[in-house]
Design an enzyme around this catalytic site. Structure first.
Site, short mmCIF file in Angstrom:
data_model
loop_
_atom_site.label_atom_id
_atom_site.label_comp_id
_atom_site.label_asym_id
_atom_site.label_seq_id
_atom_site.Cartn_x
_atom_site.Cartn_y
_atom_site.Cartn_z
N ASN A 1 0.80 -1.24 0.00
CA ASN A 1 0.00 0.00 0.00
C ASN A 1 0.83 1.29 0.00
OD1 ASN A 1 0.55 -0.97 2.60
ND2 ASN A 1 -0.99 0.36 3.49
N CYS B 1 -2.59 1.46 6.57
CA CYS B 1 -2.75 0.64 7.78
C CYS B 1 -3.21 1.46 8.99
CB CYS B 1 -1.45 -0.07 8.10
SG CYS B 1 -0.06 1.06 8.27
N GLY C 1 2.53 -6.30 6.73
CA GLY C 1 1.44 -6.92 5.97
C GLY C 1 0.28 -7.27 6.88
N SER C 2 -0.49 -8.25 6.44
CA SER C 2 -1.71 -8.59 7.16
C SER C 2 -1.42 -9.48 8.38
CB SER C 2 -2.65 -9.34 6.21
OG SER C 2 -1.99 -10.51 5.75
N GLU D 1 -10.67 -5.45 8.95
CA GLU D 1 -10.09 -4.18 8.54
C GLU D 1 -10.64 -3.81 7.15
OE1 GLU D 1 -5.89 -4.53 8.09
OE2 GLU D 1 -5.57 -2.40 7.80
N GLU E 1 4.76 -5.79 11.49
CA GLU E 1 3.99 -4.54 11.37
C GLU E 1 2.69 -4.91 10.68
OE1 GLU E 1 4.81 -1.50 12.44
OE2 GLU E 1 6.85 -1.89 13.10
P1 NAD Z 1 -0.14 -9.32 2.84
O1 NAD Z 1 -0.01 -9.90 4.20
O2 NAD Z 1 -1.09 -9.97 1.91
O3 NAD Z 1 1.26 -9.28 2.09
C1 NAD Z 1 2.42 -8.77 2.67
C2 NAD Z 1 3.64 -9.49 2.12
O4 NAD Z 1 3.56 -10.87 2.45
C3 NAD Z 1 3.80 -9.40 0.62
O5 NAD Z 1 5.16 -9.12 0.32
C4 NAD Z 1 3.39 -10.76 0.12
O6 NAD Z 1 4.08 -11.16 -1.04
C5 NAD Z 1 3.74 -11.66 1.28
N1 NAD Z 1 2.85 -12.82 1.39
C6 NAD Z 1 1.52 -12.86 1.10
N2 NAD Z 1 1.01 -14.09 1.35
C7 NAD Z 1 2.04 -14.82 1.83
C8 NAD Z 1 2.18 -16.18 2.27
N3 NAD Z 1 1.13 -17.01 2.28
N4 NAD Z 1 3.38 -16.60 2.70
C9 NAD Z 1 4.43 -15.77 2.71
N5 NAD Z 1 4.37 -14.49 2.28
C10 NAD Z 1 3.21 -14.01 1.85
O7 NAD Z 1 -0.49 -7.79 3.11
P2 NAD Z 1 -0.77 -6.66 2.07
O8 NAD Z 1 -2.07 -6.96 1.37
O9 NAD Z 1 0.42 -6.40 1.25
O10 NAD Z 1 -0.96 -5.39 3.01
C11 NAD Z 1 -2.17 -5.11 3.64
C12 NAD Z 1 -2.11 -5.40 5.12
O11 NAD Z 1 -0.90 -4.91 5.65
C13 NAD Z 1 -3.20 -4.69 5.88
O12 NAD Z 1 -3.68 -5.54 6.89
C14 NAD Z 1 -2.50 -3.50 6.49
O13 NAD Z 1 -3.09 -2.98 7.65
C15 NAD Z 1 -1.16 -4.07 6.77
N6 NAD Z 1 -0.15 -3.01 6.81
C16 NAD Z 1 0.46 -2.74 7.97
C17 NAD Z 1 1.38 -1.72 8.03
C18 NAD Z 1 2.11 -1.36 9.30
O14 NAD Z 1 3.06 -0.62 9.20
N7 NAD Z 1 1.70 -1.86 10.44
C19 NAD Z 1 1.67 -0.99 6.89
C20 NAD Z 1 1.02 -1.31 5.72
C21 NAD Z 1 0.11 -2.33 5.67
#
Ligand code: NAD
Length: 457
Positions: free
Chosen positions: A114, A243, A187-188, A334, A209
């Site tokens: 994002n 996020c 990520g999530s 979320e 995070e």
């Molecule tokens: P995501 O968890 O889908 O992906 C994040 C990363 O994980 C990507 O690089 C992806 O390639 C990898 N990934 C995805 N599935 C995986 C798996 N099964 N095994 C290993 N790696 C995998 O998250 P997203 O859609 O990129 O981001 C959105 C989420 O991230 C939201 O929940 C948001 O709140 C959170 N977020 C948090 C912050 C923070 O700083 N706390 C910042 C931005 C986003």
């Protein structure tokens, strides 16, 4: 080279001790800044191609933040890397004690989509500042930004020091099989659990995070116009794909109407409710999957304003929903999109309990002039970080550690917190040979016991 080889060469390079030299780190950070600066037009083009992010927003929320972090590290690494003296108790007389920061080693940074530049590069910058080697896996979803990050880093830095590996689940799964000295994941919460489990196999420390539902409390004594302005800015920046965006609003019943009107006025002033606004200062939803995930929230809820969407351009206009309850579907996950549910309350204690019944949020915002009410909410609810009478801007102060708690994550970064996250703090007791007190050695006696008591107490 394959993944295994990258990791091997990074470990060897780390063991050569070159990254422990603070001047080396400063040189790399300066180089990174000049590469980013020289390639700004390419960075702007890539992110616009991915999801229509304007140059203005890209500078404000991505590049500006990275430059700030780099500059702060360049200024501070020397003092942060120095051993810090602490006092030594009498029992160790005549010794000195100090805490020696050291880099963790070879680290893996996994980014989210994002804010694709800063969420990948700020952790990498922090890791470099602390003296580590870095493998960075940016999110695969914004294809162009992932490609430009990989190109700029891989063409300008040696793979044994800083390497970008592009890819999605398969590549990340492969990376996670190996032993790193630290994994930093953004990520999530769902994927965060996968990362934590994989790291546990090697006892690798993690910073996670993650996300969650961040509430915004609006109390009856708040300045309604300014509250609406700040809320609308924070919610619809990046089309709500942030996020720390206010996920939902909790407003005191008696000002509900006034707040909703002020929010609509703000939206009308800054955004258009047609896909045309994508040309200027509003963003697309990242992909069709996320568009389709958000679409059901527009049906079956009461739309106060907005609600216009277009799948072809992945456009959802800034939308406000009212008469929402904690039981509605939109309150379960979320939102991560430009849809703002508003819930009214009359009893603050009750609504605090409802928030506490959910997972701990990443952020929380309070709009009020009443210091006692603010204190009460801060005291009662656990959350990562937040702001009073503002939303999201706590992130812009690199002296405030940024991170979640519980389901919204663990560990933090930004500024000194980022340096600490990628460091180990070695504790050293440093003693000369010339004095040796004998009372700790056997054979024990009452006299020695008295001495011990005297020294310890
Ligand atoms: P995501 O968890 O889908 O992906 C994040 C990363 O994980 C990507 O690089 C992806 O390639 C990898 N990934 C995805 N599935 C995986 C798996 N099964 N095994 C290993 N790696 C995998 O998250 P997203 O859609 O990129 O981001 C959105 C989420 O991230 C939201 O929940 C948001 O709140 C959170 N977020 C948090 C912050 C923070 O700083 N706390 C910042 C931005 C986003």
């Amino acid at each position: 080279m394959d993944i295994q080889s990258y990791i091997k060469t990074q470990k060897e390079f780390f063991n050569s001790n070159q990254t422990k030299d603070v001047d080396y780190r400063i040189k790399q950070l300066k180089k990174l800044k000049s590469i980013l600066k020289a390639n700004e037009p390419k960075l702007y083009d890539a992110i616009y191609a991915d999801f229509g992010k304007s140059e203005f927003e890209t500078y404000m929320t991505e590049l500006g933040l990275m430059y700030q972090e780099i500059d702060r590290f360049i200024k501070k690494i020397k003092s942060w890397s120095k051993p810090k003296r602490v006092s030594t108790g009498l029992i160790n007389f005549p010794a000195r004690s100090y805490i020696m920061p050291e880099p963790l080693g070879s680290v893996l940074v996994i980014g989210a989509w994002n804010y694709p530049y800063q969420l990948s590069l700020v952790p990498a910058i922090s890791a470099i500042a602390a003296g580590n080697t870095v493998i960075l896996k940016p999110s695969e979803m914004p294809v162009q930004t992932s490609a430009i990050i990989a190109k700029l880093i891989n063409e300008n830095f040696p793979p044994e020091f800083f390497q970008v590996i592009e890819g999605g689940v398969n590549e990340t799964t492969e990376l996670l099989k190996h032993r790193f000295d630290k994994i930093f994941f953004t990520g999530s919460t769902k994927v965060g659990k996968i990362i934590y489990q994989a790291a546990a196999k090697h006892l690798t420390p993690v910073t996670l995070e993650l996300g969650g539902k961040s509430p915004s409390f609006v109390l009856a004594d708040a300045d309604i116009k300014t509250t609406a302005k700040r809320l609308v800015w924070a919610k619809f920046l990046n089309a709500g794909q942030t996020c720390v965006a206010p996920d939902y609003v909790l407003v005191e019943k008696k000002i509900e109407k006034a707040l909703l009107e002020a929010i609509q006025t703000e939206i009308d002033q800054h955004y258009k409710s047609t896909p045309q606004s994508l040309e200027t200062n509003y963003m697309q939803i990242i992909n069709e999957t996320n568009f389709d995930r958000l679409q059901p929230y527009l049906n079956g809820n009461e739309i106060y304003c907005g609600g216009v969407s277009d799948r072809e351009t992945r456009f959802i206009s800034p939308t406000v929903l009212n008469h929402i309850t904690f039981e509605d579907a939109i309150m379960q996950d979320e939102i991560f999109g430009p849809i703002l549910p508003v819930i009214t309350f009359e009893n603050l204690d009750e609504v605090i309990q409802k928030v506490k019944a959910k997972q701990k949020p990443l952020s929380l915002y309070i709009y009020s002039k009443n210091r006692n009410t603010i204190k009460k909410i801060l005291h009662e609810i656990s959350f990562g970080g937040g702001a009073i009478n503002d939303s999201m801007m706590h992130l812009s102060n690199s002296k405030l550690p940024f991170g979640g708690v519980g389901y919204s994550g663990m560990g933090s970064y930004h500024g000194k917190a980022g340096f600490d996250t990628f460091s180990h703090f070695k504790s050293i007791l440093d003693k000369p040979f010339w004095l040796e007190l004998s009372f700790k050695y056997a054979p024990y006696s009452d006299k020695k016991k008295k001495w011990i008591r005297w020294f310890v107490e």
